[in-house]
Motif scaffolding. Structure first.
Motif, PDB file in Angstrom:
ATOM      1  N   LEU A 274     -42.755  71.009  62.335  1.00  0.00           N
ATOM      2  CA  LEU A 274     -42.530  72.416  62.499  1.00  0.00           C
ATOM      3  C   LEU A 274     -41.767  73.049  61.349  1.00  0.00           C
ATOM      4  CD1 LEU A 274     -42.833  75.178  63.933  1.00  0.00           C
ATOM      5  CD2 LEU A 274     -40.879  74.345  65.312  1.00  0.00           C
ATOM      6  N   HIS A 277     -43.138  73.500  57.955  1.00  0.00           N
ATOM      7  CA  HIS A 277     -44.146  74.571  58.116  1.00  0.00           C
ATOM      8  C   HIS A 277     -42.882  75.782  57.876  1.00  0.00           C
ATOM      9  CE1 HIS A 277     -46.031  78.111  59.828  1.00  0.00           C
ATOM     10  NE2 HIS A 277     -45.390  78.418  60.687  1.00  0.00           N
ATOM     11  N   VAL A 289     -51.417  72.686  58.194  1.00  0.00           N
ATOM     12  CA  VAL A 289     -50.575  72.613  59.389  1.00  0.00           C
ATOM     13  C   VAL A 289     -51.401  71.529  60.145  1.00  0.00           C
ATOM     14  CG1 VAL A 289     -49.246  73.156  61.114  1.00  0.00           C
ATOM     15  CG2 VAL A 289     -49.122  74.384  59.061  1.00  0.00           C
ATOM     16  N   ASP A 291     -50.683  68.990  63.912  1.00  0.00           N
ATOM     17  CA  ASP A 291     -49.487  69.197  65.022  1.00  0.00           C
ATOM     18  C   ASP A 291     -48.926  68.096  65.108  1.00  0.00           C
ATOM     19  OD1 ASP A 291     -48.545  70.994  66.742  1.00  0.00           O
ATOM     20  OD2 ASP A 291     -50.251  71.692  67.681  1.00  0.00           O
ATOM     21  N   ILE A 297     -46.255  72.785  67.160  1.00  0.00           N
ATOM     22  CA  ILE A 297     -46.345  73.636  65.957  1.00  0.00           C
ATOM     23  C   ILE A 297     -47.451  74.730  66.244  1.00  0.00           C
ATOM     24  CG2 ILE A 297     -46.960  73.659  63.365  1.00  0.00           C
ATOM     25  CD1 ILE A 297     -46.128  70.845  63.229  1.00  0.00           C
TER      26      ILE A 297
END
Length: 336
Positions: A274, A277, A289, A291, A297
């Protein structure tokens, strides 16, 4: 002049953070922040520095008391600030994946039943029904707990299981503001989890040109104390609480700088973290992205950050790498 789209998003989320927190902070009342993240994860340091930046920019203040889990003193907190709210550091450890943090959080609630306790934004995930019930009992006995969460699923879960005030709030790292990136060293960097929240083993054998990394470990000589905050003589006039805070801030700044240098090396990034990101948005870098193990996320992007052109929701590692490789052929956006 119109701000770049990532800076518009950062400013929007920072304002949303203020809308959530302004009811719990005043100019004339001290506050504490507990559970300083003394770990290698640069994302946790980004959250901490966002918490500090928010308090300084909006209120011109610093916490009167801070602590890690292992050096927390309820008696010292009471002596330092007999009144005022107690904040607990945000992140993704509310639940039973990272037990030490949940255990600590519940001890604080039990030790201070009459003080307002505010949980900075968290993602919630439990595996055990028994642990949900235990947390619910502790929260239910505390009548002044405010739980800020980073996604709608966490909000719905908290409303269902916990008797406390619950509010949706962006991650505190957005209060850092835009960050100027360093020049990239290679087209694509894969920043993939190697901890309890990873999804299987990411195999990059088909992509020998793409470095696969996680947040780097710290050197044995990591800066913890006065080396990062100036000569010891400059500290003599400061109160012990301020010296302590400066030491912790120095460690957090060191870790975030290391993390920003690390991810800046990729012109485009593939990640299941996360805060890679979030930091990529702060840097203005394109990123694909994936997860983590429980959708953290995806849930956060659905609530707050999914509209940016910088982030692509990949369906697989191969899909993410293909997108990132294409992005790496495009001109870099101007630095913030």
């Amino acid at each position: 002049m119109t701000l770049p789209s990532n800076q518009q998003l950062i400013a929007k989320l920072d304002n949303m953070i203020h809308d959530c927190l302004k009811d719990y902070i005043s100019n004339d009342e001290p506050l504490a922040i507990l559970d300083f993240p003394d770990i290698r994860n640069c994302g946790d340091s980004a959250i901490w520095l966002g918490e500090m930046a928010y308090l300084n920019r909006r209120y011109g203040k610093r916490p009167a008391y801070v602590s890690r889990i292992d050096d927390f003193s309820p008696e010292q907190l009471d002596r330092t600030m007999p009144t005022g709210p107690i904040f607990i550091h945000g992140g993704g450890n509310f639940g039973d994946i990272w037990d030490a943090h949940q255990d600590f959080r519940e001890r604080v609630l039990e030790r201070f039943p009459n003080r307002q306790v505010i949980q900075f934004p968290q993602s919630i995930h439990y595996k055990s029904q028994a642990r949900i019930e235990e947390s619910a009992r502790v929260i239910g006995r505390h009548k002044h707990f405010v739980l800020l969460v980073r996604d709608e699923e966490s909000k719905e879960f908290a409303h269902k299981h916990f008797d406390c005030e619950v509010r949706l709030c962006p991650d505190m790292a957005f209060s850092i503001g835009p960050i100027r990136p360093e020049a990239p060293e290679f087209p694509v960097l894969a920043m993939l989890r190697s901890d309890l929240e990873k999804v299987g083993e990411a195999n990059l054998s088909a992509y020998p040109d793409i470095p696969k990394e996680d947040w780097t470990t710290e050197s044995a000589k990591r800066v913890r104390i006065s080396k990062a905050i100036g000569a010891a003589t400059a500290l003599m006039a400061l109160k012990p609480a301020e010296i302590r805070l400066r030491k912790l801030d120095a460690a957090a700044h060191n870790r975030l700088r290391r993390g920003i240098r690390q991810i800046s090396r990729g012109q485009a990034i593939v990640t299941d973290r996360l805060h890679v990101h979030i930091c990529s948005i702060l840097l203005g870098r394109p990123h694909a992205v994936l997860d983590n193990s429980y959708g953290k996320i995806r849930r956060f992007m659905a609530a707050f950050s999914g509209g940016t052109d910088l982030a692509y929701r990949a369906t697989s590692l191969d899909d993410g790498i293909a997108w990132a490789r294409h992005q790496a052929t495009q001109p870099l956006a101007p630095a913030a």
